[in-house]
Write a protein that holds these residues in place. Structure first.
Motif, PDB file in Angstrom:
ATOM      1  N   UNK A 202      24.745  24.254  32.929  1.00 53.40           N
ATOM      2  CA  UNK A 202      25.784  25.138  33.449  1.00 53.40           C
ATOM      3  C   UNK A 202      26.539  24.410  34.557  1.00 53.40           C
ATOM      4  N   UNK A 203      27.873  24.368  34.442  1.00 48.05           N
ATOM      5  CA  UNK A 203      28.682  23.618  35.400  1.00 48.05           C
ATOM      6  C   UNK A 203      29.716  24.524  36.050  1.00 48.05           C
ATOM      7  N   UNK A 204      29.805  24.415  37.368  1.00 49.43           N
ATOM      8  CA  UNK A 204      30.770  25.210  38.134  1.00 49.43           C
ATOM      9  C   UNK A 204      31.214  24.407  39.352  1.00 49.43           C
ATOM     10  N   UNK A 205      32.524  24.310  39.537  1.00 43.32           N
ATOM     11  CA  UNK A 205      33.085  23.655  40.733  1.00 43.32           C
ATOM     12  C   UNK A 205      32.531  22.249  40.973  1.00 43.32           C
ATOM     13  N   UNK A 206      32.381  21.489  39.886  1.00 45.94           N
ATOM     14  CA  UNK A 206      31.961  20.096  40.020  1.00 45.94           C
ATOM     15  C   UNK A 206      30.476  19.868  40.155  1.00 45.94           C
ATOM     16  N   UNK A 207      29.686  20.926  40.036  1.00 42.26           N
ATOM     17  CA  UNK A 207      28.229  20.802  40.161  1.00 42.26           C
ATOM     18  C   UNK A 207      27.537  21.415  38.949  1.00 42.26           C
ATOM     19  N   UNK A 208      26.369  20.896  38.632  1.00 42.68           N
ATOM     20  CA  UNK A 208      25.532  21.488  37.591  1.00 42.68           C
ATOM     21  C   UNK A 208      24.433  22.293  38.277  1.00 42.68           C
ATOM     22  N   UNK A 209      24.426  23.593  38.014  1.00 42.59           N
ATOM     23  CA  UNK A 209      23.474  24.468  38.701  1.00 42.59           C
ATOM     24  C   UNK A 209      22.071  24.338  38.126  1.00 42.59           C
ATOM     25  N   UNK A 213      16.424  24.501  28.154  1.00 41.41           N
ATOM     26  CA  UNK A 213      16.372  24.216  26.720  1.00 41.41           C
ATOM     27  C   UNK A 213      17.001  25.370  25.951  1.00 41.41           C
ATOM     28  N   UNK A 214      17.281  25.133  24.678  1.00 40.94           N
ATOM     29  CA  UNK A 214      18.031  26.112  23.890  1.00 40.94           C
ATOM     30  C   UNK A 214      17.249  27.412  23.705  1.00 40.94           C
ATOM     31  N   UNK A 215      15.933  27.341  23.644  1.00 45.51           N
ATOM     32  CA  UNK A 215      15.145  28.566  23.490  1.00 45.51           C
ATOM     33  C   UNK A 215      15.271  29.465  24.716  1.00 45.51           C
ATOM     34  N   UNK A 216      15.281  28.852  25.895  1.00 45.50           N
ATOM     35  CA  UNK A 216      15.471  29.631  27.120  1.00 45.50           C
ATOM     36  C   UNK A 216      16.876  30.220  27.166  1.00 45.50           C
ATOM     37  N   UNK A 217      17.845  29.442  26.697  1.00 46.87           N
ATOM     38  CA  UNK A 217      19.232  29.919  26.661  1.00 46.87           C
ATOM     39  C   UNK A 217      19.364  31.153  25.767  1.00 46.87           C
ATOM     40  N   UNK A 223      25.702  38.406  29.984  1.00 53.29           N
ATOM     41  CA  UNK A 223      26.158  38.527  31.372  1.00 53.29           C
ATOM     42  C   UNK A 223      25.495  37.477  32.263  1.00 53.29           C
ATOM     43  N   UNK A 224      24.226  37.188  31.992  1.00 49.59           N
ATOM     44  CA  UNK A 224      23.508  36.173  32.772  1.00 49.59           C
ATOM     45  C   UNK A 224      24.119  34.798  32.549  1.00 49.59           C
ATOM     46  N   UNK A 225      24.447  34.504  31.289  1.00 48.97           N
ATOM     47  CA  UNK A 225      25.056  33.215  30.963  1.00 48.97           C
ATOM     48  C   UNK A 225      26.400  33.071  31.667  1.00 48.97           C
TER      49      UNK A 225
END
Length: 230
Positions: A202-209, A213-217, A223-225
């Motif tokens: 997940x990327x926002x304002x130049x940073x990766x928070x 893994x895909x299963x967790x996604x 809304x969480x995503x």
């Protein structure tokens, strides 16, 4: 294996901040972020377009110490970045010709890719007469001509209409599996993310928070995503 450690970069009025990523061979990482979050800038940094602080290691090779033209990295831009003054075949073989690779070798590979991507009939066509989907396939063919260790895809489906997207999506995934190539794909589309990803960043304002893994996604609510990157 790709290991990006604490990469920082200032470009114009924007900064990449403390980017760290680990990616195994043959994995596909999808970076989710809205427009202007720094996704394309990160891909260009990996490809060698900009100097930066921090390190980028690809298969034990320090990319930050290697010129862009010597990196085994292929980048496919959202706008395809094809040469308008060359025809389809000339675009595909351009880099191979410049590097003086044996003509028989690169011609055979280019012919295979033309057939594999269903664009043999466009071989001599000028770029300005092509549709978005056709330009995308040519851009992919050009990228796969290189013997790269990683494929970088910048919003590969964003310029396509709804009908073209489904076939293009399957084609891209099939090629990633066929070439067994580590891939980073950036998008803002949640369905594309789920279709391609082994891991999601997940990327926002130049940073990766965070990276999951895909299963967790898949267990996350929509809304969480969205809250992670908007």
């Amino acid at each position: 294996m790709l290991k990006i450690d604490n990469v920082n970069l200032s470009f114009k009025n924007f900064s990449l901040k403390n980017i760290s990523i680990s990616l195994d061979d043959n994995d596909t990482l999808v970076i989710l972020g809205k427009s202007g979050s720094g996704k394309t800038l990160l891909l260009e940094t990996i490809a060698g377009k900009y100097e930066h602080a921090g390190s980028i290691i690809l298969n034990d090779k320090a990319l930050h110490k290697v010129k862009a033209c010597e990196r085994k990295v292929s980048l496919v831009y959202q706008n395809f970045a094809l040469f308008p003054f060359l025809n389809v075949f000339e675009n595909i073989i351009f880099a191979s010709k410049i590097k003086k690779i044996d003509k028989n070798i690169y011609t055979k590979k280019a012919e295979y890719l033309l057939e594999r991507l269903g664009i043999t009939h466009l071989k001599q066509s000028p770029i300005h007469k092509l549709s978005g989907g056709e330009k995308q396939r040519i851009s992919l063919a050009r990228a796969l001509m290189r013997k790269s260790d990683i494929l970088l895809l910048d919003e590969p489906l964003s310029a396509l209409d709804y009908i073209s997207k489904d076939s293009a999506k399957k084609l891209i995934k099939d090629l990633i599996l066929e070439y067994k190539i580590m891939t980073i794909l950036v998008t803002h589309d949640l369905e594309e993310c789920e279709y391609f990803a082994d891991k999601v960043a997940f990327m926002k304002n130049g940073s990766i928070s965070r990276i999951i893994d895909i299963n967790s996604y898949k267990k996350m609510k929509r809304e969480e995503v969205l809250n992670e990157y908007i």
